[in-house]
Design a protein around this motif. Structure first.
Motif, PDB file in Angstrom:
ATOM      1  N   ASP A   1       0.875  -1.309   0.021  1.00 26.18           N
ATOM      2  CA  ASP A   1       0.119  -0.265   0.081  1.00 26.18           C
ATOM      3  C   ASP A   1       0.758   1.341  -0.043  1.00 26.18           C
ATOM      4  O   ASP A   1       0.197   2.439   0.343  1.00 26.18           O
ATOM      5  N   THR A   2       2.063   1.142  -0.318  1.00 26.55           N
ATOM      6  CA  THR A   2       2.959   2.207  -0.443  1.00 26.55           C
ATOM      7  C   THR A   2       3.576   2.133  -1.815  1.00 26.55           C
ATOM      8  O   THR A   2       3.720   1.080  -2.639  1.00 26.55           O
ATOM      9  N   ASP A   3       4.122   3.269  -2.559  1.00 27.27           N
ATOM     10  CA  ASP A   3       5.064   3.152  -3.526  1.00 27.27           C
ATOM     11  C   ASP A   3       6.396   2.710  -3.631  1.00 27.27           C
ATOM     12  O   ASP A   3       6.930   2.775  -4.450  1.00 27.27           O
TER      13      ASP A   3
END
Ligand code: SF4
Length: 431
Positions: free
Chosen positions: A204-206
């Motif tokens: 859920d992060t880049d």
């Protein structure tokens, strides 16, 4: 059934510790992977002994511990305390795999090498009260359909790099001081790219980090992986070998897929040292040009150096410092040669009677535990402090970081975090 998995601690080390603000670096995948390999009828907890005191009276059926060599005193203390209370303890990891009989004086069973193919059987044996002492898979695990580490059991807030993963295992090289090939075997294995991408799409992060020992170990696989990563628009880093500088297409794809930085083991500026440690392919003469090519491609270089190799005398610190500053390496990690059990270096220093300290707690690559050849132990220790403090003075951080404005903030932030560690070391004015 309750399984308690414990990550031990090492207060002496400058690395892998938890900062005062409660942040650790990258998530280590070992225990979350063991948790994922554990059948669903077990209740699993991961305890990070770096931040949470161990409750020896907790109701648990089985304890699992893994750690680096420097964490072994803490690991053994924790194991002994649980066993005193009648709780069975299993240990694994690189150190335990190298010295299983030592570990068995503190625990009931050890996993030697990779756990994937033996963990479920070990738990079955435990349930039947027929735990064996040693579990070792006859073959290496196939990287198809690997379990996804149980990150849900970790405290996300604690880590500056929460999403870590593996696309490959092993390294095509076999440097004397490194335990990677001894642990993962000579075979360089790759995970199906579809599986890698599926895992990344679940983050859920880049940003994420490949924990691979050498993400470019097989160029053809790396190019395909990077090409397929491009549409995901993520940002990542990994460890990689300097050999990637020879392949412009590989560099282009590394950067285009979001590869912003690479930890590269340069190790020594002395070709004789590199040849002796079987890292002769790391041609010292070409380091400068290779680093420039990598940086020009848009990839920051975090170079790693080892001091105290047999060809090193006390001038090595100044020479290496000048090189780091001339090349404007984005960050540098320095290590004192440390004979880790399971490595050729350990066997050789042991055979020649040069190991002077067997307190595993000191085996974190920041303390001298053997007799160096070209300088005294004191010169080696002081030189290590000197180069760390100098590389991470504010003036020198800025000199290197302003080589380009691209990713400037990220580069300075990374350097400031190394500076925090450097400031814990004694200030040595001269070497
Ligand atoms: S290249 Fe790096 S990971 Fe590979 S064997 Fe050498 S030190 Fe270990």
């Amino acid at each position: 059934m309750k399984l308690l998995l414990i990550l031990p601690r090492n207060e002496r080390s400058y690395w892998g510790t938890v900062s005062r603000s409660g942040k650790a670096g990258f998530v280590r995948l070992n225990l979350p992977t063991i948790a994922a390999l554990t059948p669903k009828d077990w209740d699993v907890e991961i305890l990070d002994a770096r931040v949470t005191p161990v409750d020896y009276d907790a109701k648990v059926d089985l304890v699992g511990i893994t750690g680096f060599t420097a964490e072994m005193p803490s690991a053994y203390e924790i194991a002994d305390n649980f066993r005193k209370r009648g709780v069975k303890v299993v240990m694994g990891g690189v150190h335990v795999s190298a010295l299983p009989d030592e570990a068995l004086t503190h625990c009931d069973a050890v996993v030697i090498g990779e756990a994937e193919l033996v963990w479920a059987g070990l738990l079955e044996d435990f349930k039947k009260d027929s735990l064996k002492q040693k579990y070792k898979s006859k073959k290496l695990c196939d990287m198809k359909n690997m379990v996804i580490a149980r990150r849900d059991l970790l405290d996300k807030k604690m880590f500056s790099g929460f999403y870590t993963m593996q696309a490959t295992r092993g390294c095509p090289f076999n440097c004397d001081y490194c335990a990677v090939t001894a642990f993962f075997g000579n075979e360089f294995r790759v995970r199906p790219i579809d599986d890698v991408l599926t895992e990344i799409q679940g983050f859920d992060t880049d940003e994420f980090f490949f924990m691979d020992d050498n993400i470019v170990g097989r160029a053809k696989y790396a190019k395909e992986l990077f090409t397929r990563l491009i549409p995901l628009k993520k940002t990542w880093g990994s460890q990689a070998s300097i050999t990637m500088a020879k392949d412009p297409e590989l560099l282009r794809l590394y950067a285009a897929s979001g590869g912003r930085y690479a930890f590269i083991g340069l190790e020594s500026l002395s070709q004789k040292n590199l040849d002796k440690m079987h890292k002769g392919w790391n041609a010292a003469k070409g380091f400068n040009a290779s680093i420039k090519k990598i940086q020009d491609a848009g990839i920051a270089v975090i170079g790693s150096f080892v001091f105290g190799l047999d060809e090193d005398d006390s001038s090595v610190f100044k020479t290496t410092f000048d090189f780091v500053m001339d090349c404007k390496i984005d960050a540098a990690q320095y290590h004192i040669l440390t004979p880790l059990p399971g490595t050729v270096t350990y066997n050789e220093l042991e055979k020649s009677g040069r190991i002077t300290d067997r307190d595993w707690g000191k085996y974190h690559t920041g303390e001298v535990v053997y007799k160096p050849q070209g300088m005294t132990a004191d010169e080696l220790q002081r030189g290590y402090y000197w180069i760390f403090r100098n590389t991470y003075s504010i003036k020198n951080i800025l000199k290197r970081s302003f080589r380009t404005r691209k990713d400037l903030v990220r580069r300075i932030a990374a350097n400031l975090s190394y500076r925090k560690k450097a400031l814990k070391m004694p200030d040595v004015l001269e070497v």
